[in-house]
Design an enzyme around this catalytic site. Structure first.
Site, PDB file in Angstrom:
ATOM      1  N   PHE A 132       8.114 -20.616  33.990  1.00 12.07           N
ATOM      2  CA  PHE A 132       9.310 -20.673  33.145  1.00 12.07           C
ATOM      3  C   PHE A 132       9.286 -21.858  32.181  1.00 12.07           C
ATOM      4  O   PHE A 132       9.986 -21.858  31.184  1.00 12.07           O
ATOM      5  CB  PHE A 132      10.572 -20.734  34.022  1.00 12.07           C
ATOM      6  CG  PHE A 132      10.726 -19.533  34.919  1.00 12.07           C
ATOM      7  CD1 PHE A 132      10.965 -18.279  34.386  1.00 12.07           C
ATOM      8  CD2 PHE A 132      10.615 -19.660  36.297  1.00 12.07           C
ATOM      9  CE1 PHE A 132      11.102 -17.162  35.205  1.00 12.07           C
ATOM     10  CE2 PHE A 132      10.754 -18.554  37.131  1.00 12.07           C
ATOM     11  CZ  PHE A 132      10.989 -17.303  36.584  1.00 12.07           C
ATOM     12  N   ALA A 159       7.190 -27.818  36.279  1.00  8.99           N
ATOM     13  CA  ALA A 159       7.647 -26.966  37.390  1.00  8.99           C
ATOM     14  C   ALA A 159       6.496 -26.060  37.832  1.00  8.99           C
ATOM     15  O   ALA A 159       6.225 -25.908  39.031  1.00  8.99           O
ATOM     16  CB  ALA A 159       8.853 -26.134  36.958  1.00  8.99           C
ATOM     17  N   TYR A 160       5.834 -25.467  36.867  1.00  5.50           N
ATOM     18  CA  TYR A 160       4.710 -24.579  37.170  1.00  5.50           C
ATOM     19  C   TYR A 160       3.587 -25.351  37.867  1.00  5.50           C
ATOM     20  O   TYR A 160       3.053 -24.897  38.888  1.00  5.50           O
ATOM     21  CB  TYR A 160       4.205 -23.959  35.860  1.00  5.50           C
ATOM     22  CG  TYR A 160       3.015 -23.048  36.020  1.00  5.50           C
ATOM     23  CD1 TYR A 160       3.155 -21.779  36.576  1.00  5.50           C
ATOM     24  CD2 TYR A 160       1.741 -23.439  35.598  1.00  5.50           C
ATOM     25  CE1 TYR A 160       2.054 -20.928  36.714  1.00  5.50           C
ATOM     26  CE2 TYR A 160       0.645 -22.599  35.726  1.00  5.50           C
ATOM     27  CZ  TYR A 160       0.811 -21.342  36.289  1.00  5.50           C
ATOM     28  OH  TYR A 160      -0.278 -20.509  36.429  1.00  5.50           O
ATOM     29  N   LYS A 207       2.197 -24.792  41.784  1.00  7.25           N
ATOM     30  CA  LYS A 207       0.834 -24.396  42.161  1.00  7.25           C
ATOM     31  C   LYS A 207       0.221 -25.432  43.126  1.00  7.25           C
ATOM     32  O   LYS A 207      -0.546 -25.070  44.013  1.00  7.25           O
ATOM     33  CB  LYS A 207      -0.037 -24.207  40.919  1.00  7.25           C
ATOM     34  CG  LYS A 207       0.386 -23.019  40.042  1.00  7.25           C
ATOM     35  CD  LYS A 207       0.317 -21.676  40.763  1.00  7.25           C
ATOM     36  CE  LYS A 207       0.482 -20.484  39.813  1.00  7.25           C
ATOM     37  NZ  LYS A 207       0.523 -19.187  40.492  1.00  7.25           N
ATOM     38  N   VAL A 255      -6.794 -17.182  31.045  1.00  2.00           N
ATOM     39  CA  VAL A 255      -7.048 -15.752  30.904  1.00  2.00           C
ATOM     40  C   VAL A 255      -6.126 -15.145  29.848  1.00  2.00           C
ATOM     41  O   VAL A 255      -4.941 -15.501  29.761  1.00  2.00           O
ATOM     42  CB  VAL A 255      -6.848 -15.039  32.267  1.00  2.00           C
ATOM     43  CG1 VAL A 255      -7.241 -13.574  32.162  1.00  2.00           C
ATOM     44  CG2 VAL A 255      -7.665 -15.730  33.359  1.00  2.00           C
ATOM     45  N   THR A 315      -3.839 -13.004  28.956  1.00  5.23           N
ATOM     46  CA  THR A 315      -2.771 -12.107  29.425  1.00  5.23           C
ATOM     47  C   THR A 315      -1.463 -12.575  28.786  1.00  5.23           C
ATOM     48  O   THR A 315      -1.414 -13.640  28.167  1.00  5.23           O
ATOM     49  CB  THR A 315      -2.606 -12.226  30.952  1.00  5.23           C
ATOM     50  OG1 THR A 315      -2.282 -13.593  31.254  1.00  5.23           O
ATOM     51  CG2 THR A 315      -3.867 -11.815  31.705  1.00  5.23           C
TER      52      THR A 315
HETATM   53  P1  NAP Z   1       1.459 -12.235  33.688  1.00  7.82           P
HETATM   54  O1  NAP Z   1       0.672 -11.517  32.658  1.00  7.82           O
HETATM   55  O2  NAP Z   1       2.662 -13.018  33.248  1.00  7.82           O
HETATM   56  O3  NAP Z   1       1.887 -11.217  34.858  1.00  7.82           O
HETATM   57  C1  NAP Z   1       2.652 -11.726  35.920  1.00  7.82           C
HETATM   58  C2  NAP Z   1       2.840 -10.641  36.960  1.00  7.82           C
HETATM   59  O4  NAP Z   1       3.645 -11.201  38.013  1.00  7.82           O
HETATM   60  C3  NAP Z   1       3.597  -9.430  36.416  1.00  7.82           C
HETATM   61  O5  NAP Z   1       3.140  -8.266  37.062  1.00  7.82           O
HETATM   62  C4  NAP Z   1       5.026  -9.739  36.827  1.00  7.82           C
HETATM   63  O6  NAP Z   1       5.853  -8.591  36.936  1.00  7.82           O
HETATM   64  C5  NAP Z   1       4.760 -10.358  38.196  1.00  7.82           C
HETATM   65  N1  NAP Z   1       5.917 -11.069  38.702  1.00  7.82           N
HETATM   66  C6  NAP Z   1       6.557 -12.142  38.183  1.00  7.82           C
HETATM   67  N2  NAP Z   1       7.605 -12.477  38.958  1.00  7.82           N
HETATM   68  C7  NAP Z   1       7.613 -11.601  40.001  1.00  7.82           C
HETATM   69  C8  NAP Z   1       8.443 -11.418  41.125  1.00  7.82           C
HETATM   70  N3  NAP Z   1       9.514 -12.195  41.359  1.00  7.82           N
HETATM   71  N4  NAP Z   1       8.136 -10.449  42.022  1.00  7.82           N
HETATM   72  C9  NAP Z   1       7.072  -9.636  41.813  1.00  7.82           C
HETATM   73  N5  NAP Z   1       6.271  -9.738  40.736  1.00  7.82           N
HETATM   74  C10 NAP Z   1       6.539 -10.713  39.848  1.00  7.82           C
HETATM   75  O7  NAP Z   1       0.566 -13.272  34.475  1.00  7.82           O
HETATM   76  P2  NAP Z   1      -1.035 -13.397  34.618  1.00  7.82           P
HETATM   77  O8  NAP Z   1      -1.534 -14.199  33.492  1.00  7.82           O
HETATM   78  O9  NAP Z   1      -1.610 -12.070  34.897  1.00  7.82           O
HETATM   79  O10 NAP Z   1      -1.106 -14.340  35.899  1.00  7.82           O
HETATM   80  C11 NAP Z   1      -1.278 -13.855  37.214  1.00  7.82           C
HETATM   81  C12 NAP Z   1      -1.399 -15.056  38.147  1.00  7.82           C
HETATM   82  O11 NAP Z   1      -2.456 -15.912  37.689  1.00  7.82           O
HETATM   83  C13 NAP Z   1      -0.147 -15.928  38.191  1.00  7.82           C
HETATM   84  O12 NAP Z   1       0.063 -16.397  39.492  1.00  7.82           O
HETATM   85  C14 NAP Z   1      -0.495 -17.085  37.263  1.00  7.82           C
HETATM   86  O13 NAP Z   1       0.217 -18.250  37.560  1.00  7.82           O
HETATM   87  C15 NAP Z   1      -1.980 -17.235  37.550  1.00  7.82           C
HETATM   88  N6  NAP Z   1      -2.724 -17.898  36.474  1.00  7.82           N
HETATM   89  C16 NAP Z   1      -2.834 -17.327  35.242  1.00  7.82           C
HETATM   90  C17 NAP Z   1      -3.578 -17.969  34.259  1.00  7.82           C
HETATM   91  C18 NAP Z   1      -3.763 -17.379  32.890  1.00  7.82           C
HETATM   92  O14 NAP Z   1      -4.361 -18.042  32.045  1.00  7.82           O
HETATM   93  N7  NAP Z   1      -3.324 -16.169  32.632  1.00  7.82           N
HETATM   94  C19 NAP Z   1      -4.179 -19.218  34.520  1.00  7.82           C
HETATM   95  C20 NAP Z   1      -4.032 -19.781  35.793  1.00  7.82           C
HETATM   96  C21 NAP Z   1      -3.310 -19.108  36.763  1.00  7.82           C
HETATM   97  P3  NAP Z   1       6.658  -7.990  35.662  1.00  7.82           P
HETATM   98  O15 NAP Z   1       5.676  -7.134  34.899  1.00  7.82           O
HETATM   99  O16 NAP Z   1       7.753  -7.206  36.295  1.00  7.82           O
HETATM  100  O17 NAP Z   1       7.162  -9.144  34.850  1.00  7.82           O
END
Ligand code: NAP
Length: 259
Positions: A97, A171-172, A176, A205, A207
């Site tokens: 957030f 916060a994030y 973690k 990544v 996304t």
């Molecule tokens: P994303 O594109 O924002 O997707 C987040 C996913 O989590 C979505 O499916 C979302 O559902 C779901 N979600 C969020 N709150 C939820 C809840 N309360 N209950 C159930 N599902 C929930 O994120 P991402 O980039 O794929 O990241 C996936 C993981 O990798 C996360 O833990 C993130 O912190 C970690 N990460 C990502 C990166 C990066 O660069 N992308 C780097 C380091 C770590 P909705 O579709 O309903 O919103």
């Protein structure tokens, strides 16, 4: 009543309707696992599971909001009654957030943002692991993977020369770090069992979560973020570790990284 154990290994991936989670589900499905696409929006989860089935994979959807205890219990019941087993839990769902265009420093982060972030990134994964542990303990190869981030590494935060120093989302980052602490604590408790618990950083990544619209606009592109296929690789590797694999570690690119 529990269902008889299905012969195929079963994996549940949270937040797997899109992003890295969907790709983790896809890669686990390709490894002949039955994948439970857990999504907080039932229709989005069903659409993702249908897409995976269209690729020839064995996928079913269940509704799961990781911030809702009743939803966690219902998802655990669904797995127990439908499959009678669980081999892999990937706590992938996450929220950032305070990863916004306007940087918030730790001295200014508000308690509500902290609370909401911890609900999704820490309390949810722990509650889900607790609810599913009885099934994971029965598995010949129970694996829990917590999808974390190197920007939550306390070692990284403490190094002035860190390449991640400009990334500020207190916060994030703190959530973690706390998730990583639970990885280590749970792995310690489960030492001597067949269940392994590890944290994975997927890297930066491409996304919606990694490169949100405000950042994409500022960078004029994805800034070199890696594709989801690469981001999913380390979580999938940890989800399928052999019996002599590690437990209680933090990994990126299949290599240990500092907490
Ligand atoms: P994303 O594109 O924002 O997707 C987040 C996913 O989590 C979505 O499916 C979302 O559902 C779901 N979600 C969020 N709150 C939820 C809840 N309360 N209950 C159930 N599902 C929930 O994120 P991402 O980039 O794929 O990241 C996936 C993981 O990798 C996360 O833990 C993130 O912190 C970690 N990460 C990502 C990166 C990066 O660069 N992308 C780097 C380091 C770590 P909705 O579709 O309903 O919103």
């Amino acid at each position: 009543m529990s269902a008889p154990r299905t012969p195929r290994p079963v994996a549940l991936v949270t937040g797997s309707n899109r992003g890295i989670g969907l790709e983790i589900a896809r890669q686990l499905g390709r490894l002949e696992m039955t994948v439970v696409v857990a999504a907080r929006d039932a229709a989005r989860g069903e659409a993702a599971a249908a897409a995976l089935r269209g690729e020839g994979l064995d996928a079913v959807a269940t509704r799961l909001d990781v911030t809702d205890g009743a939803s966690i219990e219902a998802a655990a019941r669904f797995v127990r009654e439908r499959f009678g087993r669980l081999d892999v839990l990937v706590n992938n769902a996450g929220a950032a957030f305070d990863w916004t265009a306007e940087t918030t420093q730790p001295s200014a982060v508000d308690a509500d943002t902290l609370r909401r972030t911890f609900e999704t990134n820490v309390f949810g994964p722990l509650a889900l692991a607790q609810a599913l542990l009885p099934l994971l303990r029965e598995s010949p190869r129970g694996r829990i993977v917590n999808v974390s981030s190197k920007i939550g590494s306390i070692d990284e935060i403490g190094r002035p020369d860190s390449p991640l120093a400009s990334m500020v989302a207190p916060a994030y980052q703190a959530s973690k770090a706390a998730l990583n602490a639970f990885t280590a604590l749970l792995a310690k408790e489960l030492r001597g069992t067949r269940v392994k618990v590890n944290s994975a950083c997927p890297g930066w990544v491409d996304t919606d979560g990694g490169v949100p619209p405000w950042l994409r606009a500022a960078l004029g592109g994805n800034g070199g973020a890696v594709p989801v296929e690469q981001g999913a690789d380390t979580p999938v590797w940890l989800a399928t570790l052999p019996d002599d694999g590690p437990s209680g570690g933090f990994f990126q690119g299949r290599k240990p990284v500092a907490w």
